[in-house]
Scaffold this active site. Structure first.
Site: not given
Ligand code: DQA
Length: 146
Positions: A13-14, A21, A26, A78, A81, A102, A104, A111
């Protein structure tokens, strides 16, 4: 010619909003730009990538199952959240044999406290965090060597 081994690159998501964003966290690269660079590197490594993004948890679960059923070499995930909330993703990764890496962009450990828990990490082959888009490249290099 034989089809190259495929790496699924699944984004949660996002992440469709990358570039606009919270760029201070990011970065300014879009997901399409990350995908383009990853495709170039995959070609050099003799791999194919299948890059996807969804804001829906169940899609990510379905795609993990699909990666396994299709005999993908690895999954780069990735989960956004959902990393911090999803027992369903944890169970899906446990249920399949394809290795999951995994990724990120940010370093969740540095954080908010709610980001320090990952439901993905305990069932992933390994985790890469905090290197921005480079993390996807590092994950691809790792996937190539599995
Ligand atoms: C994320 C880190 C997560 O905590 C966050 O909710 C994201 C992006 C990252 O790529 O840094 O949406 O996965």
């Amino acid at each position: 010619m034989a089809t190259p081994p495929t790496i699924y690159v699944l984004n949660g998501p996002n992440l469709n909003l990358l570039g606009v964003r919270e760029p201070e966290i990011y970065g300014s690269e879009t997901l399409d730009e990350i995908a383009g660079a990853l495709e170039d590197r995959a070609r050099e490594l003799g791999l194919a990538i299948d890059m996807r993004q969804s804001n829906h948890e169940g899609h990510l679960v379905d795609w993990l199952h699909e990666a396994n059923a299709e005999g993908a070499k690895a999954v780069i995930l990735n989960a956004g959240a959902y990393t911090h909330t999803s027992v369903a993703l944890h169970d899906a990764i446990k249920a399949i044999s394809v290795p999951v890496i995994e990724v990120h962009l940010s370093n969740p450990q540095a954080r908010e406290s709610f980001r320090r828990r990952s439901f993905v990490a305990p069932v992933a082959r390994g985790s890469i965090a905090g290197f921005g888009p480079l993390g996807y490249q590092l994950a691809l290099d790792a996937a190539a060597r599995l």
